[in-house]
Motif scaffolding. Structure first.
Motif, PDB file in Angstrom:
ATOM      1  N   LEU A  70       1.314  -5.552   2.416  1.00  0.00           N
ATOM      2  CA  LEU A  70       2.115  -4.712   3.302  1.00  0.00           C
ATOM      3  C   LEU A  70       3.563  -5.189   3.384  1.00  0.00           C
ATOM      4  N   ARG A  73       5.153  -3.684   0.416  1.00  0.00           N
ATOM      5  CA  ARG A  73       5.444  -2.273   0.711  1.00  0.00           C
ATOM      6  C   ARG A  73       6.680  -2.159   1.602  1.00  0.00           C
ATOM      7  N   ALA A  76      10.036  -2.631  -0.334  1.00  0.00           N
ATOM      8  CA  ALA A  76      10.319  -1.656  -1.389  1.00  0.00           C
ATOM      9  C   ALA A  76      11.531  -0.807  -0.983  1.00  0.00           C
ATOM     10  N   ASP A  90      -4.599  -2.748  -2.709  1.00  0.00           N
ATOM     11  CA  ASP A  90      -3.955  -1.466  -2.469  1.00  0.00           C
ATOM     12  C   ASP A  90      -3.430  -1.457  -1.031  1.00  0.00           C
ATOM     13  N   PRO A  91      -2.209  -0.954  -0.799  1.00  0.00           N
ATOM     14  CA  PRO A  91      -1.662  -0.966   0.563  1.00  0.00           C
ATOM     15  C   PRO A  91      -2.545  -0.242   1.581  1.00  0.00           C
TER      16      PRO A  91
END
Length: 199
Positions: A70, A73, A76, A90-91
């Motif tokens: 996270l 994410r 980003a 996977d987020p």
């Protein structure tokens, strides 16, 4: 809850001269980390430290992986930490795990009212298992950081070989520490001189 505890959890992976190192690679390492961060944990955990066995270590590592996913994410479109290249969950899975773990220790309000002072309401985790309380505290710290104003300041350190995330404290900060800043400047200096010799 100290949101920066989540950042400290991600810093249990770091780069050394010999390559990546994991502070919590063993139950003993986890026990040491818990003791070092006791002031940031809830009062409840300070009174009853969880038993740092292999099962708890694996569960803490899973929370750390979710937090790092996270964080990647959150930073980003900047690059995530090099330590995480291709290894993060996977987020959406990370988010689900974080929310699930945060619910392990229900929170109840507790009123403290010392004589001569104003009353103070604290939120106290009420799970009987100290390991569940630890995991919930870590997940809640990450939720607090990612759901609050600090998320906008979360960055990946740009120094060569560094794998840490940090919270940007001033406008031009690009590194997690002075040492990383010095290392990055030295690497740029070396590259400029090397490029000058190649021509």
């Amino acid at each position: 809850m100290n949101e920066l505890l989540a950042l400290e959890l991600t810093r249990t992976i770091r780069m050394t001269q010999d390559g990546p190192a994991d502070t919590i690679a063993t139950p003993e390492g986890l026990a040491t980390w818990i003791r070092e961060h006791a002031p940031e944990l809830s009062d409840d955990l300070r009174q009853e430290e969880p038993v740092a066995d292999e099962d708890l270590r694996r569960r803490v590592v899973a929370v750390r992986s979710a937090v790092r996913a996270l964080f990647a994410r959150a930073v980003a479109p900047s690059r995530p930490s090099a330590a995480d290249a291709g290894r993060l969950p996977d987020p959406d899975d990370a988010l689900a795990l974080l929310n699930e773990v945060a619910a392990l220790a229900p929170v109840t309000p507790r009123l403290d009212w010392p004589v001569g002072e104003a009353p103070l309401v604290r939120q106290v985790p009420s799970a009987p298992d100290p390991g569940d309380r630890l995991l919930a505290a870590l997940a809640r710290a990450a939720i607090g950081l990612l759901g609050g104003p600090l998320r906008a300041q979360l960055r990946t350190c740009l120094a060569p070989r560094c794998v840490l995330y940090f919270v940007k404290e001033h406008g031009r900060q690009e590194w997690c520490s002075t040492a990383c800043g010095n290392r990055a400047r030295a690497a740029r200096h070396y590259e400029r001189h090397r490029a000058g010799r190649v021509r």
